[in-house]
Design a protein around this motif. Structure first.
Motif, PDB file in Angstrom:
ATOM      1  N   SER A 176      23.579 -21.700 -21.741  1.00 34.76           N
ATOM      2  CA  SER A 176      23.011 -22.372 -22.911  1.00 34.76           C
ATOM      3  C   SER A 176      21.828 -23.249 -22.533  1.00 34.76           C
ATOM      4  CB  SER A 176      24.096 -23.222 -23.593  1.00 34.76           C
ATOM      5  OG  SER A 176      25.155 -22.426 -24.054  1.00 34.76           O
ATOM      6  N   LEU A 177      21.959 -24.003 -21.422  1.00 33.22           N
ATOM      7  CA  LEU A 177      20.858 -24.854 -20.978  1.00 33.22           C
ATOM      8  C   LEU A 177      19.680 -24.032 -20.474  1.00 33.22           C
ATOM      9  CD1 LEU A 177      22.670 -27.751 -19.075  1.00 33.22           C
ATOM     10  CD2 LEU A 177      21.668 -27.793 -21.369  1.00 33.22           C
ATOM     11  N   ILE A 178      19.973 -22.931 -19.797  1.00 34.24           N
ATOM     12  CA  ILE A 178      18.905 -22.096 -19.236  1.00 34.24           C
ATOM     13  C   ILE A 178      18.059 -21.495 -20.346  1.00 34.24           C
ATOM     14  CG2 ILE A 178      18.458 -19.980 -17.922  1.00 34.24           C
ATOM     15  CD1 ILE A 178      21.051 -20.695 -16.326  1.00 34.24           C
ATOM     16  N   PHE A 179      18.712 -20.911 -21.344  1.00 40.06           N
ATOM     17  CA  PHE A 179      17.967 -20.269 -22.423  1.00 40.06           C
ATOM     18  C   PHE A 179      17.297 -21.301 -23.324  1.00 40.06           C
ATOM     19  CE2 PHE A 179      19.954 -16.503 -20.987  1.00 40.06           C
ATOM     20  CZ  PHE A 179      19.334 -15.425 -21.602  1.00 40.06           C
ATOM     21  N   SER A 180      17.998 -22.395 -23.613  1.00 39.42           N
ATOM     22  CA  SER A 180      17.412 -23.393 -24.512  1.00 39.42           C
ATOM     23  C   SER A 180      16.203 -24.070 -23.879  1.00 39.42           C
ATOM     24  CB  SER A 180      18.458 -24.440 -24.898  1.00 39.42           C
ATOM     25  OG  SER A 180      18.940 -25.129 -23.759  1.00 39.42           O
ATOM     26  N   LYS A 181      16.190 -24.188 -22.565  1.00 37.77           N
ATOM     27  CA  LYS A 181      15.038 -24.761 -21.875  1.00 37.77           C
ATOM     28  C   LYS A 181      13.790 -23.918 -22.117  1.00 37.77           C
ATOM     29  CE  LYS A 181      13.099 -27.562 -18.790  1.00 37.77           C
ATOM     30  NZ  LYS A 181      12.885 -29.003 -19.059  1.00 37.77           N
ATOM     31  N   VAL A 182      13.996 -22.598 -22.244  1.00 38.13           N
ATOM     32  CA  VAL A 182      12.878 -21.677 -22.484  1.00 38.13           C
ATOM     33  C   VAL A 182      12.494 -21.644 -23.954  1.00 38.13           C
ATOM     34  CG1 VAL A 182      12.154 -19.245 -22.361  1.00 38.13           C
ATOM     35  CG2 VAL A 182      13.490 -20.254 -20.498  1.00 38.13           C
ATOM     36  N   THR A 183      13.480 -21.714 -24.849  1.00 36.62           N
ATOM     37  CA  THR A 183      13.209 -21.441 -26.258  1.00 36.62           C
ATOM     38  C   THR A 183      12.926 -22.687 -27.100  1.00 36.62           C
ATOM     39  OG1 THR A 183      15.583 -21.529 -26.777  1.00 36.62           O
ATOM     40  CG2 THR A 183      14.658 -19.381 -26.189  1.00 36.62           C
ATOM     41  N   LEU A 184      13.396 -23.855 -26.671  1.00 37.77           N
ATOM     42  CA  LEU A 184      13.288 -25.047 -27.521  1.00 37.77           C
ATOM     43  C   LEU A 184      12.080 -25.912 -27.167  1.00 37.77           C
ATOM     44  CD1 LEU A 184      17.026 -26.236 -27.705  1.00 37.77           C
ATOM     45  CD2 LEU A 184      15.785 -24.717 -29.272  1.00 37.77           C
ATOM     46  N   GLN A 185      11.642 -26.665 -28.167  1.00 36.93           N
ATOM     47  CA  GLN A 185      10.629 -27.682 -27.928  1.00 36.93           C
ATOM     48  C   GLN A 185      11.249 -28.821 -27.119  1.00 36.93           C
ATOM     49  OE1 GLN A 185       7.422 -27.268 -28.870  1.00 36.93           O
ATOM     50  NE2 GLN A 185       8.031 -25.249 -29.671  1.00 36.93           N
ATOM     51  N   GLU A 186      10.420 -29.631 -26.511  1.00 38.03           N
ATOM     52  CA  GLU A 186      10.901 -30.667 -25.594  1.00 38.03           C
ATOM     53  C   GLU A 186      11.877 -31.628 -26.260  1.00 38.03           C
ATOM     54  OE1 GLU A 186       9.113 -34.111 -22.585  1.00 38.03           O
ATOM     55  OE2 GLU A 186       7.776 -32.629 -23.501  1.00 38.03           O
ATOM     56  N   ASP A 187      11.555 -32.101 -27.471  1.00 39.29           N
ATOM     57  CA  ASP A 187      12.442 -33.038 -28.147  1.00 39.29           C
ATOM     58  C   ASP A 187      13.743 -32.358 -28.583  1.00 39.29           C
ATOM     59  OD1 ASP A 187      11.080 -31.494 -29.967  1.00 39.29           O
ATOM     60  OD2 ASP A 187      10.879 -33.078 -31.475  1.00 39.29           O
ATOM     61  N   GLU A 188      13.636 -31.091 -29.006  1.00 37.43           N
ATOM     62  CA  GLU A 188      14.832 -30.338 -29.378  1.00 37.43           C
ATOM     63  C   GLU A 188      15.743 -30.153 -28.158  1.00 37.43           C
ATOM     64  OE1 GLU A 188      13.300 -27.440 -33.007  1.00 37.43           O
ATOM     65  OE2 GLU A 188      13.006 -26.799 -30.929  1.00 37.43           O
ATOM     66  N   TYR A 189      15.122 -29.840 -27.035  1.00 38.59           N
ATOM     67  CA  TYR A 189      15.912 -29.598 -25.822  1.00 38.59           C
ATOM     68  C   TYR A 189      16.626 -30.884 -25.379  1.00 38.59           C
ATOM     69  CZ  TYR A 189      17.184 -28.601 -21.005  1.00 38.59           C
ATOM     70  OH  TYR A 189      17.881 -28.446 -19.839  1.00 38.59           O
ATOM     71  N   ALA A 190      15.965 -32.018 -25.495  1.00 37.69           N
ATOM     72  CA  ALA A 190      16.583 -33.286 -25.100  1.00 37.69           C
ATOM     73  C   ALA A 190      17.838 -33.554 -25.933  1.00 37.69           C
ATOM     74  CB  ALA A 190      15.583 -34.423 -25.263  1.00 37.69           C
ATOM     75  N   LEU A 191      17.748 -33.334 -27.249  1.00 35.92           N
ATOM     76  CA  LEU A 191      18.907 -33.513 -28.119  1.00 35.92           C
ATOM     77  C   LEU A 191      19.997 -32.489 -27.773  1.00 35.92           C
ATOM     78  CD1 LEU A 191      20.406 -34.648 -30.568  1.00 35.92           C
ATOM     79  CD2 LEU A 191      19.029 -33.122 -32.024  1.00 35.92           C
ATOM     80  N   TYR A 192      19.569 -31.260 -27.584  1.00 36.10           N
ATOM     81  CA  TYR A 192      20.507 -30.182 -27.273  1.00 36.10           C
ATOM     82  C   TYR A 192      21.286 -30.482 -25.992  1.00 36.10           C
ATOM     83  CZ  TYR A 192      22.127 -25.383 -26.401  1.00 36.10           C
ATOM     84  OH  TYR A 192      22.889 -24.272 -26.171  1.00 36.10           O
ATOM     85  N   LYS A 193      20.588 -30.982 -24.971  1.00 38.41           N
ATOM     86  CA  LYS A 193      21.235 -31.258 -23.685  1.00 38.41           C
ATOM     87  C   LYS A 193      22.270 -32.368 -23.822  1.00 38.41           C
ATOM     88  CE  LYS A 193      20.231 -31.960 -18.805  1.00 38.41           C
ATOM     89  NZ  LYS A 193      19.184 -32.184 -17.785  1.00 38.41           N
ATOM     90  N   LYS A 194      21.992 -33.368 -24.638  1.00 40.02           N
ATOM     91  CA  LYS A 194      22.965 -34.444 -24.859  1.00 40.02           C
ATOM     92  C   LYS A 194      24.249 -33.882 -25.468  1.00 40.02           C
ATOM     93  CE  LYS A 194      19.786 -38.355 -25.485  1.00 40.02           C
ATOM     94  NZ  LYS A 194      19.293 -39.377 -26.445  1.00 40.02           N
ATOM     95  N   ILE A 195      24.084 -33.035 -26.479  1.00 41.33           N
ATOM     96  CA  ILE A 195      25.253 -32.435 -27.129  1.00 41.33           C
ATOM     97  C   ILE A 195      26.005 -31.539 -26.147  1.00 41.33           C
ATOM     98  CG2 ILE A 195      26.014 -30.928 -29.019  1.00 41.33           C
ATOM     99  CD1 ILE A 195      23.487 -31.833 -30.549  1.00 41.33           C
ATOM    100  N   PHE A 196      25.256 -30.777 -25.374  1.00 38.27           N
ATOM    101  CA  PHE A 196      25.869 -29.887 -24.377  1.00 38.27           C
ATOM    102  C   PHE A 196      26.728 -30.683 -23.395  1.00 38.27           C
ATOM    103  CE2 PHE A 196      25.927 -27.990 -20.190  1.00 38.27           C
ATOM    104  CZ  PHE A 196      26.270 -26.663 -20.425  1.00 38.27           C
ATOM    105  N   ASN A 197      26.193 -31.759 -22.855  1.00 43.84           N
ATOM    106  CA  ASN A 197      26.914 -32.543 -21.851  1.00 43.84           C
ATOM    107  C   ASN A 197      28.212 -33.132 -22.410  1.00 43.84           C
ATOM    108  OD1 ASN A 197      25.023 -32.035 -19.855  1.00 43.84           O
ATOM    109  ND2 ASN A 197      23.803 -33.860 -20.349  1.00 43.84           N
TER     110      ASN A 197
END
Length: 380
Positions: A265-286
């Motif tokens: 999830s982190l690998i693909f989202s790092k490629v597909t998401l904008q920087e701010d989206e990825y930061a939020l996504y990573k918090k939820i993931f963790n």
């Protein structure tokens, strides 16, 4: 990918070092066709249909994913490799090795090159006796009679004698762990390999449920718009599946094997998401994945971009056909960056660009060996 079928193959030799030829043939069948799960005693019988040295005969049980027709082609190749020569229109001849399919599952096959069950097996004690060693209650699908009955009613009066049980079964080995993950880029074959290993070694199979994701086709049409809902839906679904399947391992399975890992999830989202989206996504993931079990071994199947694109085209999913080489390259680099940042995950990267482990059993056995070489690192 084909399911496993049980086939029974007769082996005979009356030329050269006969017992060695039988053993070599068993090894070649294991390497190219499937696990040799049972082997009968070796029987000595006189030559059938011509004057020649006595034969040594054996019947083996083989588990294979190949069709009967492909199995026949592979058997003919083994005969050639082991020195059999065929002289056309000469009838029965002495041979270093003779390989015949007796049964292939419960199938009844009649073609120009193959007839199954073997049409002559009921007339030949050198086939019936070793078959009875293995499966006396196996029912002939055309005659509706079991092998033991066929032995007792055989009209073959030629002498037959059991002389050895030296030839042993030959089955693939695999060092299992509690939880194995097979990963790779899109089109790398990770699901096929996970399915094969699970089936062969009694693993609990956990497959990614991407086919049911409603955002996936939309994402490939408009990545910028649908990247975040796609990654969030994958995040939730993967979490639920792993908590259900890995946290409650099946008591009847020896280990768990998945074709994805949460970190995907982190690998693909790092490629597909904008920087701010990825930061939020990573918090939820963790937060979500802090308690999810981690794999003991993490296998990454590497294929070059050309091979990936070819595989994607062959499997024919419409929504994947416009995937760009650049996107695949970015995903691969994301995996490498993830691996380089880890020191508690046992990772094995295997280049399979020149392998076809579905069509060639030798390639599959090579992968089993490479995966089994992994040394599990201590966590903590």
């Amino acid at each position: 990918m084909n399911n496993i079928t049980t086939t029974y193959i007769a082996l005979g030799s009356n030329k050269g070092n006969k017992l060695d030829s039988l053993e070599e043939a068993v090894l070649e069948i294991y390497k190219t066709i499937g696990d040799v799960t049972q082997v009968s005693k070796v029987y000595k019988t006189p030559a059938w249909g011509f004057e020649g040295e006595d034969f040594l005969n054996v019947v083996i049980e083989v588990k294979t994913r190949f069709s009967a027709e492909i199995t026949l082609k592979k058997l003919l190749a083994i005969e050639l490799k082991l020195g059999r020569t065929r002289i056309k229109d000469k009838g029965y001849q002495a041979r270093t090795i003779d390989l015949d399919i007796l049964f292939y599952g419960e199938e009844i096959i009649t073609t120009e090159t193959l007839e199954v069950p073997h049409p002559k097996l009921t007339e030949r004690n050198f086939v019936l006796y070793p078959l009875a060693d293995l499966v006396p209650n196996l029912v002939h699908p055309l005659l509706n009679q079991d092998i033991l009955y066929l032995v007792k009613s055989s009209k073959d009066v030629s002498p037959i004698k059991a002389i050895s049980d030296r030839i042993q079964p030959k089955k693939a080995e695999f060092r299992q762990v509690n939880y194995l993950t097979i990963e790779g880029n899109i089109g790398s074959g990770k699901t096929s390999l996970a399915e094969m290993i699970a089936e062969d070694f009694n693993g609990k199979l956990i497959l990614e449920r991407f086919k049911d994701n409603p955002f996936l086709p939309k994402f490939y049409e408009d990545q910028a718009r649908f990247a975040f809902p796609l990654e969030m839906s994958f995040l939730a679904d993967r979490h639920q599946q792993l908590m259900d399947d890995i946290s409650q391992l099946d008591l009847f399975s020896d280990f768990a094997i998945s074709d994805y890992n949460p970190n995907k999830s982190l690998i693909f989202s790092k490629v597909t998401l904008q920087e701010d989206e990825y930061a939020l996504y990573k918090k939820i993931f963790n937060i979500m994945y802090s308690e999810v079990p981690k794999p003991d071994v993490y296998v990454y199947l590497y294929q070059n971009i050309e091979s990936l694109l070819s595989n994607i085209k062959k499997r024919g999913r419409e929504y994947e056909q416009n995937i760009s080489p650049e996107y695949l390259k970015n995903i691969h680099n994301g995996y490498l960056n993830f691996f380089n940042s880890q020191n508690k995950i046992d990772v094995k990267i295997i280049d399979i660009s020149d392998l076809d482990f579905v069509a060639h059993r030798e390639d599959y056995l090579f992968l089993l060996e490479k995966i089994s070489e992994i040394n599990i690192k201590a966590s903590g």
